[in-house]
Each structure stands twice: as structure tokens, then as C-alpha cells.
Write a protein that holds these residues in place. Structure first.
Motif, PDB file in Angstrom:
ATOM      1  N   GLN A  10       0.840  -1.192   0.000  1.00 43.15           N
ATOM      2  CA  GLN A  10       0.000   0.000   0.000  1.00 43.15           C
ATOM      3  C   GLN A  10       0.874   1.240   0.000  1.00 43.15           C
ATOM      4  O   GLN A  10       1.763   1.399   0.840  1.00 43.15           O
ATOM      5  CB  GLN A  10      -0.903   0.003   1.236  1.00 43.15           C
ATOM      6  N   CYS A  11       0.630   2.152  -0.929  1.00 42.99           N
ATOM      7  CA  CYS A  11       1.444   3.365  -1.028  1.00 42.99           C
ATOM      8  C   CYS A  11       1.351   4.190   0.255  1.00 42.99           C
ATOM      9  O   CYS A  11       0.272   4.372   0.822  1.00 42.99           O
ATOM     10  CB  CYS A  11       0.997   4.209  -2.220  1.00 42.99           C
ATOM     11  N   ALA A  79       6.425   2.475   0.948  1.00 45.52           N
ATOM     12  CA  ALA A  79       6.041   2.230  -0.441  1.00 45.52           C
ATOM     13  C   ALA A  79       5.585   3.522  -1.105  1.00 45.52           C
ATOM     14  O   ALA A  79       4.834   4.315  -0.516  1.00 45.52           O
ATOM     15  CB  ALA A  79       4.919   1.195  -0.486  1.00 45.52           C
ATOM     16  N   VAL A  80       6.045   3.745  -2.327  1.00 46.34           N
ATOM     17  CA  VAL A  80       5.659   4.937  -3.086  1.00 46.34           C
ATOM     18  C   VAL A  80       5.327   4.527  -4.518  1.00 46.34           C
ATOM     19  O   VAL A  80       5.796   3.501  -5.023  1.00 46.34           O
ATOM     20  CB  VAL A  80       6.778   6.005  -3.090  1.00 46.34           C
ATOM     21  N   SER A  81       4.524   5.341  -5.188  1.00 48.54           N
ATOM     22  CA  SER A  81       4.186   5.074  -6.585  1.00 48.54           C
ATOM     23  C   SER A  81       5.240   5.640  -7.519  1.00 48.54           C
ATOM     24  O   SER A  81       5.386   5.167  -8.652  1.00 48.54           O
ATOM     25  CB  SER A  81       2.813   5.669  -6.916  1.00 48.54           C
ATOM     26  N   THR A  86       8.869  11.243  -5.043  1.00 53.75           N
ATOM     27  CA  THR A  86       9.142  11.260  -3.599  1.00 53.75           C
ATOM     28  C   THR A  86      10.458  11.959  -3.313  1.00 53.75           C
ATOM     29  O   THR A  86      10.556  12.760  -2.370  1.00 53.75           O
ATOM     30  CB  THR A  86       9.177   9.818  -3.059  1.00 53.75           C
ATOM     31  N   GLU A 124       9.820   1.932  -4.729  1.00 54.57           N
ATOM     32  CA  GLU A 124       8.829   1.813  -5.794  1.00 54.57           C
ATOM     33  C   GLU A 124       8.951   0.422  -6.397  1.00 54.57           C
ATOM     34  O   GLU A 124       9.962   0.091  -7.005  1.00 54.57           O
ATOM     35  CB  GLU A 124       9.093   2.876  -6.863  1.00 54.57           C
ATOM     36  N   SER A 167      -5.367   5.476   1.233  1.00 56.24           N
ATOM     37  CA  SER A 167      -4.042   5.891   1.690  1.00 56.24           C
ATOM     38  C   SER A 167      -3.994   5.886   3.211  1.00 56.24           C
ATOM     39  O   SER A 167      -5.021   5.769   3.886  1.00 56.24           O
ATOM     40  CB  SER A 167      -3.699   7.280   1.152  1.00 56.24           C
TER      41      SER A 167
END
Length: 258
Positions: A10-11, A79-81, A86, A124, A167
Motif C-alpha cells: 500500500q502506497c 512504499a511509493v508510486s 518522492t 517503488e 491511503s
């Protein structure tokens, strides 16, 4: 599910913890003996391995630069998209981007220090099936000078509370901040750290805490194998026994009774 099956995390939520160690074999020996972990080769190459507890992935161990490189440290990853986006937000908010973003395995990673010096990472891509608060680690705590200011920084970097539906949410308590995902707490931000403290345990840092069957026994094993340990109040305020441990290379982590 295979122990090393990969998932899409999950981002904005913690998605992994990694020990940056100077001596990979020495670190595996220490944690294998003290924490009873087993190690599996990683898809990231020979300088990385995955630690397993009871067949489930709990953490990674990677080799950090030697010589005059950084000290050994436990680093939580979020976690990032978009690793590039970021990294831009980290720099825009006056923090330090130390590494990356760089391609790593099938993903992209970066490591940064927030405005008070706490080290964190962002990722990512997919990760092993892992979840903070379920198994190990038991919890992630940010020990910082000002919890509310830190919450604003991380919320802007990781789109907490302002991102798409699903989120992470931010819950402001009396003296700390709870970060929640899917109705459970995945990280806690607490104030009271002192950057000038001679004891590194009192400085600003991310705390990685693991559940163990007997924290006193684990602390004793750490001391027997070249580490240090000190008894501390349980991070969740309960009466359970807990210790801050410095491993054989000086990396700090915590253990508490299950």
C-alpha cells in the motif's frame, strides 16, 4: 503463499525494514544467533539477503559502504508510486536525499534523512509479503523532537491523509501521532528526542522493534555475541519487558516480549 512471494504494498505505508551492515556475514551470524533468523538469497544480488523467522520474511540485510562510509543502521522503507516524485518532495521540504533514486532489482529505491536526521527509505515496486505490526517487526516508531512537525513532513512526502482513497491516515493523540493503514497502526511518531544527547539511543531515529519469546534472553544473547543491551519501558506502554539492543556493529533495534 511462498515465503518470498512478492506483493504490491500500500502506497505510503511501511513496506520493509533493512539493516545496512558493514560486514554482511558478521551481521548474519549475529542475528542468526540472537534472533534465530535464517537467511535466503535476495533477488537484489550477493550484497543483500532476506531474513526469515519461522519461514516468513521479516527484514533484509544489505552491505553498506565500508571504510569511511555510513555507520550500520536499521532503515524502514515506505512504499511509493514514484521514487522520483518522492525524492523531489524530500528535497523541497529541506530534508537530505542520501541515495538515489536508483534501480534495485525489479524496483527503485532511495534513502533520505528527515529534517531532524532520522534515516528512512522509500521503495517503488513489489516487496516480499510483509506487514508492520503483523509478525515482525512488531512496530515502527519515530523518535523525534517534535512529533506533530514530523507528521506534517512525512504526510507531505508520502501523501498521508491527502492521497487517493485507501491511503494512510493520521491520528493525532495527546503526545504522539498514529499512522494507520487498513484500520491498524503501522507506525507511531513520538516526541522527546534530543539531537545533542551523547547516548545515540536518545537521538532522533526510526526505531524498529521486534517481538521475541523472551526479551531478557535475547538481550543476554546479544551481549554474549558482541552487542549491548539496556532495559527500557515497553514502547506500547504495557508492562511487557523490552530492551534496546546495539548489535555487534552498533546498529540499534528494539525487542519486546510477545
Amino acid at each position: 503463499m511462498s515465503a518470498l512471494e512478492r506483493i504490491s504494498p500500500q502506497c505510503g505505508a511501511p513496506c520493509w525494514v533493512n539493516l545496512a551492515a558493514r560486514d554482511l556475514r558478521a551481521a548474519q551470524s549475529f542475528y542468526g544467533t540472537v534472533m534465530h533468523w535464517e537467511f535466503h538469497p535476495s533477488s537484489l544480488g550477493s550484497d543483500f539477503s532476506v531474513a526469515l523467522a519461522h519461514g516468513r520474511p521479516v527484514a533484509g540485510i544489505g552491505r553498506c559502504p565500508g571504510g569511511d562510509g555510513p555507520s550500520a543502521v536499521w532503515i524502514p522503507y515506505f512504499a511509493v508510486s514514484s521514487a522520483d516524485g518522492t525524492a523531489d518532495r524530500v528535497r523541497e521540504r529541506g530534508a537530505t536525499l542520501a541515495v538515489g533514486p536508483i534501480p534495485l532489482g525489479d524496483g527503485r529505491a532511495g534513502v533520505a534523512a528527515d529534517r531532524e536526521g532520522a534515516t528512512f527509505g522509500f521503495w517503488e515496486g513489489s516487496t516480499p509479503a510483509w506487514s508492520a505490526g503483523e509478525g515482525a517487526p512488531a512496530r515502527l516508531d519515530l523518535q523525534t523532537r517534535h512529533a506533530f512537525e514530523a507528521a506534517i513532513f512525512y504526510a507531505e512526502v508520502f501523501d498521508w491523509a491527502a492521497g487517493p482513497s485507501g491511503s494512510c491516515t493520521v491520528d493525532y493523540a495527546q503526545d504522539h501521532v498514529l499512522i494507520q493503514a487498513g484500520g491498524r497502526t503501522v507506525a507511531t511518531l513520538r516526541g522527546g528526542a534530543t539531537d545533542a544527547a551523547p547516548d545515540p539511543r536518545a537521538r532522533t531515529r526510526w526505531i524498529v522493534d521486534f517481538f521475541v519469546p523472551d526479551s531478557e534472553q535475547t538481550a543476554a544473547a546479544a551481549v554474549d555475541h558482541g552487542g549491548e543491551a539496556i532495559s527500557v519501558p515497553s514502547p506500547d506502554g504495557s508492562s511487557r519487558s523490552a530492551f534496546v539492543i546495539s548489535d555487534s556493529e552498533g546498529a540499534l533495534f528494539s525487542v519486546s516480549d510477545r
